[in-house]
Design a protein around this motif. Sequence first.
Motif, mmCIF file in Angstrom:
data_model
loop_
_atom_site.group_PDB
_atom_site.id
_atom_site.type_symbol
_atom_site.label_atom_id
_atom_site.label_comp_id
_atom_site.label_asym_id
_atom_site.label_seq_id
_atom_site.Cartn_x
_atom_site.Cartn_y
_atom_site.Cartn_z
ATOM 1 N N ASP A 214 0.830 -1.217 0.000
ATOM 2 C CA ASP A 214 0.000 0.000 0.000
ATOM 3 C C ASP A 214 0.861 1.263 0.000
ATOM 4 O OD1 ASP A 214 -2.289 -1.554 0.021
ATOM 5 O OD2 ASP A 214 -2.419 -1.577 2.200
ATOM 6 N N SER A 215 1.851 1.274 -0.891
ATOM 7 C CA SER A 215 2.741 2.428 -1.099
ATOM 8 C C SER A 215 3.624 2.739 0.094
ATOM 9 C CB SER A 215 1.925 3.682 -1.479
ATOM 10 O OG SER A 215 1.197 3.451 -2.666
ATOM 11 N N VAL A 216 3.746 1.830 1.045
ATOM 12 C CA VAL A 216 4.657 1.983 2.183
ATOM 13 C C VAL A 216 5.745 0.926 2.066
ATOM 14 C CG1 VAL A 216 4.899 1.933 4.697
ATOM 15 C CG2 VAL A 216 2.838 2.900 3.655
ATOM 16 N N LEU A 217 6.998 1.351 2.203
ATOM 17 C CA LEU A 217 8.123 0.423 2.115
ATOM 18 C C LEU A 217 8.450 -0.109 3.507
ATOM 19 C CD1 LEU A 217 11.283 0.732 -0.022
ATOM 20 C CD2 LEU A 217 11.537 0.206 2.399
ATOM 21 N N TYR A 218 8.500 -1.435 3.616
ATOM 22 C CA TYR A 218 8.851 -2.091 4.875
ATOM 23 C C TYR A 218 10.205 -2.770 4.727
ATOM 24 C CZ TYR A 218 3.995 -1.370 6.213
ATOM 25 O OH TYR A 218 2.786 -0.803 6.510
ATOM 26 N N LEU A 219 10.966 -2.746 5.801
ATOM 27 C CA LEU A 219 12.342 -3.232 5.766
ATOM 28 C C LEU A 219 12.654 -3.957 7.065
ATOM 29 C CD1 LEU A 219 15.499 -1.284 4.682
ATOM 30 C CD2 LEU A 219 15.321 -2.048 7.045
ATOM 31 N N ASP A 229 7.684 6.010 4.128
ATOM 32 C CA ASP A 229 6.799 6.504 3.082
ATOM 33 C C ASP A 229 7.277 7.880 2.652
ATOM 34 O OD1 ASP A 229 6.023 8.193 5.103
ATOM 35 O OD2 ASP A 229 3.968 7.457 5.245
ATOM 36 N N ASN A 230 6.480 8.562 1.856
ATOM 37 C CA ASN A 230 6.924 9.859 1.341
ATOM 38 C C ASN A 230 7.101 10.896 2.444
ATOM 39 O OD1 ASN A 230 6.906 8.900 -1.268
ATOM 40 N ND2 ASN A 230 4.753 9.444 -1.603
ATOM 41 N N LYS A 231 6.359 10.726 3.553
ATOM 42 C CA LYS A 231 6.444 11.696 4.642
ATOM 43 C C LYS A 231 7.506 11.333 5.670
ATOM 44 C CE LYS A 231 1.557 12.932 4.206
ATOM 45 N NZ LYS A 231 0.247 12.993 4.893
ATOM 46 N N GLU A 232 7.721 10.027 5.869
ATOM 47 C CA GLU A 232 8.684 9.556 6.876
ATOM 48 C C GLU A 232 9.879 8.920 6.171
ATOM 49 O OE1 GLU A 232 8.434 10.174 10.021
ATOM 50 O OE2 GLU A 232 6.443 11.080 9.866
ATOM 51 N N ARG A 233 10.757 9.749 5.673
ATOM 52 C CA ARG A 233 11.895 9.244 4.903
ATOM 53 C C ARG A 233 12.975 8.631 5.788
ATOM 54 N NH1 ARG A 233 11.720 10.820 -0.348
ATOM 55 N NH2 ARG A 233 10.199 12.431 -0.897
ATOM 56 N N ASP A 234 13.013 9.003 7.049
ATOM 57 C CA ASP A 234 14.028 8.454 7.948
ATOM 58 C C ASP A 234 13.656 7.071 8.480
ATOM 59 O OD1 ASP A 234 15.552 10.718 7.639
ATOM 60 O OD2 ASP A 234 14.630 11.739 9.351
ATOM 61 N N GLY A 235 12.422 6.695 8.348
ATOM 62 C CA GLY A 235 11.993 5.379 8.795
ATOM 63 C C GLY A 235 11.563 5.363 10.243
ATOM 64 N N ILE A 293 1.829 -11.234 8.941
ATOM 65 C CA ILE A 293 1.619 -10.101 9.839
ATOM 66 C C ILE A 293 0.603 -9.144 9.216
ATOM 67 C CG2 ILE A 293 2.718 -8.117 10.946
ATOM 68 C CD1 ILE A 293 5.335 -9.714 10.933
ATOM 69 N N THR A 294 -0.456 -8.842 9.958
ATOM 70 C CA THR A 294 -1.410 -7.825 9.524
ATOM 71 C C THR A 294 -0.907 -6.448 9.946
ATOM 72 O OG1 THR A 294 -2.702 -8.067 11.555
ATOM 73 C CG2 THR A 294 -3.357 -9.401 9.668
ATOM 74 N N LEU A 295 -1.245 -5.441 9.152
ATOM 75 C CA LEU A 295 -0.735 -4.089 9.362
ATOM 76 C C LEU A 295 -1.883 -3.121 9.574
ATOM 77 C CD1 LEU A 295 1.832 -4.261 6.439
ATOM 78 C CD2 LEU A 295 2.384 -4.489 8.859
ATOM 79 N N GLU A 296 -1.713 -2.219 10.540
ATOM 80 C CA GLU A 296 -2.741 -1.223 10.851
ATOM 81 C C GLU A 296 -2.077 0.136 11.038
ATOM 82 O OE1 GLU A 296 -6.021 -0.057 14.313
ATOM 83 O OE2 GLU A 296 -4.767 -1.855 14.519
ATOM 84 N N ARG A 297 -2.492 1.086 10.221
ATOM 85 C CA ARG A 297 -1.959 2.443 10.347
ATOM 86 C C ARG A 297 -2.843 3.236 11.292
ATOM 87 N NH1 ARG A 297 1.308 5.571 5.807
ATOM 88 N NH2 ARG A 297 2.158 7.189 7.149
ATOM 89 N N ARG A 298 -2.297 3.615 12.450
ATOM 90 C CA ARG A 298 -3.075 4.310 13.472
ATOM 91 C C ARG A 298 -2.925 5.824 13.404
ATOM 92 N NH1 ARG A 298 -2.462 0.473 18.896
ATOM 93 N NH2 ARG A 298 -3.219 -1.451 17.892
ATOM 94 N N SER A 299 -1.874 6.289 12.769
ATOM 95 C CA SER A 299 -1.691 7.727 12.575
ATOM 96 C C SER A 299 -0.679 7.902 11.454
ATOM 97 C CB SER A 299 -1.203 8.404 13.859
ATOM 98 O OG SER A 299 0.118 8.000 14.168
ATOM 99 N N SER A 300 -0.398 9.150 11.128
ATOM 100 C CA SER A 300 0.566 9.416 10.061
ATOM 101 C C SER A 300 1.983 9.003 10.454
ATOM 102 C CB SER A 300 0.547 10.902 9.700
ATOM 103 O OG SER A 300 0.893 11.691 10.836
ATOM 104 N N LYS A 301 2.212 8.825 11.765
ATOM 105 C CA LYS A 301 3.539 8.479 12.235
ATOM 106 C C LYS A 301 3.580 7.141 12.980
ATOM 107 C CE LYS A 301 5.128 13.273 12.658
ATOM 108 N NZ LYS A 301 5.776 14.266 13.545
#
Length: 333
Positions: A214-219, A229-235, A293-301
Amino acid sequence: MTSPEKKRKKKTTTNPSLKPSLLLPPTPQSTPNPDLPDDLLLSCFARVSRLYYPTLSLVSKSFRYLLASPELYQTRSQLDRTESCLYVCLSLPPDPNPRWFTLCRRPNQTLLTKKKKKKKKKQSSNLLVPITCPHSTPVRASFVAIGSDIYEIGGLVNGVPSSTVSVFDCRSHSWHQAPNMLVATEKPQAMAIDGKIYVRGAEHLHTPSICVIDSVLYLHHQGEFKWFDNKERDGRILQGLLYGLAGLPKFFSCSTTCSQIQLADYGGKMAVLWDRHDRSSDCKGRKVWCAVITLERRSSKEIWGRVEWSDDSEAVLEVPGSVAFVGVVAATL
């Protein structure tokens, strides 16, 4: 005088005027079941999870034919009944040709395995099953999946960087060639984002495992799961993952036993595969393990992960020697 036998015969003599149906119960006759049209069967099969297909294929030859037909997957797509199917390419020395496997999960199984006293050896609910797909995979090739196709990109062919692109059709388990890249790449890193494939050359031969969901890179790197993602470039750290009961197996966090870790987009969830020594064989063999693993985005950060399925008692594959991940992708079928 008549003999007793003749009297008995007279008593049991039937009246020819009576109908046979009034004297004896009707003999049951088997009525053959009419064959269902293929279109109706395909519509029924398409609504059933692929987890049940191995059992359905045992019913008859016609069922096996329909379950293996391309028309079935076209029907699944039209009815919006597609599912993600995990494919794993492994190098198993001394065999020079990598082999492909698919994750076969049994239906109606508990997603989280709890520790219990075992009286007998437990049969694994999830296995990596080999599939037939004759093909010579280039060394260090990269793999991405779009729909039901897996793209094999670049790599080394006879020691020379390649620009070739091959496509594996997961519905028919067949390969065909696609247009070549403009530039040959020895160790490409390929990603599929919004139906498009992006390829770049890797700076190092050993790179951390990554996947895009979903356009988020996981490492995963040095024992930690991070996301960008585009907003959190530092990870940032992926929150919520625990080791032990109801989480990833404890030995997953031990870097001395897990030599490789692979991540893949598994239908919006994250599939994690890793290998470790097989202690039952005096560490001569290896075992491959898997978790979802299921993923849940709770906020922008903040993104949280929860282990939906993992089995810390049984591996999905055991091999007598060494093993190396070549590629892990999920196709939509």
